[in-house]
Design an enzyme around this catalytic site. Structure first.
Site, mmCIF file in Angstrom:
data_model
loop_
_atom_site.group_PDB
_atom_site.id
_atom_site.type_symbol
_atom_site.label_atom_id
_atom_site.label_comp_id
_atom_site.label_asym_id
_atom_site.label_seq_id
_atom_site.Cartn_x
_atom_site.Cartn_y
_atom_site.Cartn_z
ATOM 1 N N MET A 1 0.984 -1.088 -0.104
ATOM 2 C CA MET A 1 0.176 -0.006 0.089
ATOM 3 C C MET A 1 0.799 1.293 0.080
ATOM 4 O O MET A 1 1.478 1.630 0.962
ATOM 5 C CB MET A 1 -0.771 0.116 1.226
ATOM 6 C CG MET A 1 -1.828 -1.298 1.502
ATOM 7 S SD MET A 1 -2.866 -1.662 0.263
ATOM 8 C CE MET A 1 -4.107 -0.356 0.657
ATOM 9 N N CYS A 2 1.046 2.016 -1.203
ATOM 10 C CA CYS A 2 1.912 2.976 -1.240
ATOM 11 C C CYS A 2 3.475 2.510 -1.212
ATOM 12 O O CYS A 2 3.953 1.464 -0.922
ATOM 13 C CB CYS A 2 1.794 4.154 -0.149
ATOM 14 S SG CYS A 2 -0.059 4.626 -0.034
ATOM 15 N N ARG A 3 4.211 3.370 -1.904
ATOM 16 C CA ARG A 3 5.895 3.548 -1.973
ATOM 17 C C ARG A 3 6.073 5.040 -1.438
ATOM 18 O O ARG A 3 5.537 5.849 -2.150
ATOM 19 C CB ARG A 3 6.251 2.989 -3.170
ATOM 20 C CG ARG A 3 5.719 1.743 -3.814
ATOM 21 C CD ARG A 3 6.772 0.490 -3.121
ATOM 22 N NE ARG A 3 5.976 0.082 -1.791
ATOM 23 C CZ ARG A 3 6.644 -0.888 -1.183
ATOM 24 N NH1 ARG A 3 7.708 -1.592 -1.492
ATOM 25 N NH2 ARG A 3 6.146 -1.179 0.073
#
Length: 245
Positions: A1-3
């Protein structure tokens, strides 16, 4: 979930850090290599950076994928900065959409990002949210788990906590009231603090340039170091330190 990724060091263009590396954050929006939750990060992106002589960072955020924004390419090419924080977003179910939900979040001289998710959001976050004064809870910048974690960290920063203590305290509070993945990233333009709690985190010091802290390496250089899970990282002019949370 996201970077996400943060940098402090000598002046450099965001393009050199985010776009040009073969596996940089730009590519991680559609082809992350180490992402364990979700497959792409196309629900928004953001870049925050510091100009010399001004401790308050500027931000450029959008609700769509980073590769679909032609203006970002020009901005990343011409800017030069000694510090930045950037993120690409994969939205958590139940969280708000839109530019205001995209990291980095900002207040004063600080930039913040969250890679992860709180379990059972928002139903299971009530006791955690209750730790905030009502006015601060009502002032959340977005209806997201990341914004709640940012508000908790910001409350500690405004009370005088350092970067590392603010993140460590926020993770401890969250872990006492709920579960989830809480990889947090924070900078004041001079130093970086980050937590590894349930997701990947790496750092690399580039001689003569500066230090990078990122969800995953942007290239295959052997200088990248993996941060153990449940750790707090502090990085700045004096080097990088990692200790257990």
């Amino acid at each position: 979930m996201c970077r996400h990724l943060a940098y402090v060091g000598e002046p450099v263009s965001p393009r050199a850090l985010l776009v040009e590396p073969p596996f940089g954050l730009h590519r991680q929006s559609w082809a992350p290599r180490l992402q364990q939750y979700g497959t792409v990060n196309v629900d928004g992106f953001g870049l925050g950076w510091y100009a010399d002589g001004d401790e308050v960072p500027a931000r450029y955020r959008r609700a769509g994928p980073i590769w679909a924004d032609a203006s970002f390419g020009d901005l990343a090419r011409v800017l030069r900065t000694r510090a930045l924080l950037a993120a690409v977003r994969s939205a958590t179910e139940g969280c708000a959409a839109g530019e205001e939900a995209a990291a980095p979040f900002a207040a004063g001289r600080w930039l913040f990002s969250h890679n992860g998710a709180l379990t059972g959001w928002p139903e299971q976050a009530g006791t955690l949210a209750a730790l905030l004064p009502p006015a601060e809870l009502l002032g959340l910048v977005a209806r997201t788990d990341s914004a709640l974690l940012w508000a908790l960290a910001l409350h500690r920063l405004r009370a005088g906590a350092g970067l590392g203590d603010a993140l460590a305290g926020t993770v401890a509070d969250a872990a006492a009231h709920t579960t989830g993945r809480m990889n947090l990233l924070l900078t004041d333009g001079r130093e970086i603090a980050a937590t590894a709690w349930g997701d990947t985190l790496h750092h690399r010091t580039v001689p003569g340039l500066g230090v990078l802290v990122a969800s995953e390496p942007s290239d295959d250089h052997p200088g990248w170091t993996t941060v153990p899970d449940r750790s707090l990282l502090l990085a700045g002019p004096d080097g990088v330190t990692v200790k257990p949370l």
